[in-house]
Scaffold this motif. Structure first.
Motif, PDB file in Angstrom:
ATOM      1  N   GLU A  57      11.217 -69.484   9.216  1.00 56.32           N
ATOM      2  CA  GLU A  57      10.204 -68.228   9.585  1.00 56.32           C
ATOM      3  C   GLU A  57       8.640 -68.620   9.308  1.00 56.32           C
ATOM      4  O   GLU A  57       7.800 -68.437   9.854  1.00 56.32           O
ATOM      5  N   ARG A  60       7.666 -70.790  12.133  1.00 55.56           N
ATOM      6  CA  ARG A  60       7.136 -70.070  13.378  1.00 55.56           C
ATOM      7  C   ARG A  60       5.562 -69.425  13.217  1.00 55.56           C
ATOM      8  O   ARG A  60       4.974 -69.415  14.094  1.00 55.56           O
ATOM      9  N   GLN A  64       2.296 -70.145  15.272  1.00 57.26           N
ATOM     10  CA  GLN A  64       1.301 -69.132  15.939  1.00 57.26           C
ATOM     11  C   GLN A  64       0.107 -69.053  15.366  1.00 57.26           C
ATOM     12  O   GLN A  64      -0.917 -68.461  15.616  1.00 57.26           O
ATOM     13  N   VAL A 102       5.238 -78.603  13.590  1.00 55.41           N
ATOM     14  CA  VAL A 102       5.733 -77.543  14.725  1.00 55.41           C
ATOM     15  C   VAL A 102       6.011 -78.488  16.217  1.00 55.41           C
ATOM     16  O   VAL A 102       6.827 -78.108  16.790  1.00 55.41           O
ATOM     17  N   ILE A 111      12.474 -74.379  17.067  1.00 57.10           N
ATOM     18  CA  ILE A 111      11.596 -73.256  17.479  1.00 57.10           C
ATOM     19  C   ILE A 111      11.176 -73.001  18.894  1.00 57.10           C
ATOM     20  O   ILE A 111      11.537 -74.257  19.489  1.00 57.10           O
ATOM     21  N   GLU A 112      10.961 -72.180  19.579  1.00 52.19           N
ATOM     22  CA  GLU A 112      10.513 -71.994  20.795  1.00 52.19           C
ATOM     23  C   GLU A 112       9.091 -71.673  20.916  1.00 52.19           C
ATOM     24  O   GLU A 112       8.342 -71.247  20.251  1.00 52.19           O
TER      25      GLU A 112
END
Length: 112
Positions: A57, A60, A64, A102, A111-112
């Motif tokens: 989490e 992610r 961002q 990342v 992660i996408e």
């Protein structure tokens, strides 16, 4: 190749290298293969370190572009707790920063 290698052996090595093959001196082959064998055994023995759900989490959020303080606020956590999660993620992914984490997580499909 040893500097004492025969001329024919050196020529064969140069031709092999030119064609893209790897050349290992005969007296080093056993040591090289032992090293490769040991590395493969270690990979099998060591479980893959996968970030926890909470660490993902945080990861992610890093993806961002959020900073530690923003992530802490959004997740209702202390900044220190978020930084701890980040450090664990970096360690598990074998990286030293957010950008690398990342990139590695994307490469692994975490992660996408």
């Amino acid at each position: 190749m040893s500097k004492d290698a025969e001329e024919d052996d050196l020529c064969d090595a140069v031709l092999a290298l030119a064609s893209g093959r790897t050349v290992v001196a005969p007296d080093l082959q056993h040591e090289v293969f032992q090293h490769v064998r040991q590395a493969r055994l270690q990979q099998r023995e060591e479980p893959a370190l996968v970030p926890s759900a909470r660490e993902l989490e945080v990861l992610r959020a890093l993806a961002q572009g959020l900073g530690s303080a923003e992530i802490a606020k959004a997740m209702h956590l202390g900044t220190g707790t978020v930084k701890t999660y980040q450090a664990r993620v970096y360690e598990k992914l074998g990286v030293s920063g957010a950008t690398a984490a990342v990139a590695e997580a994307l490469r692994r499909g975490l992660i996408e």
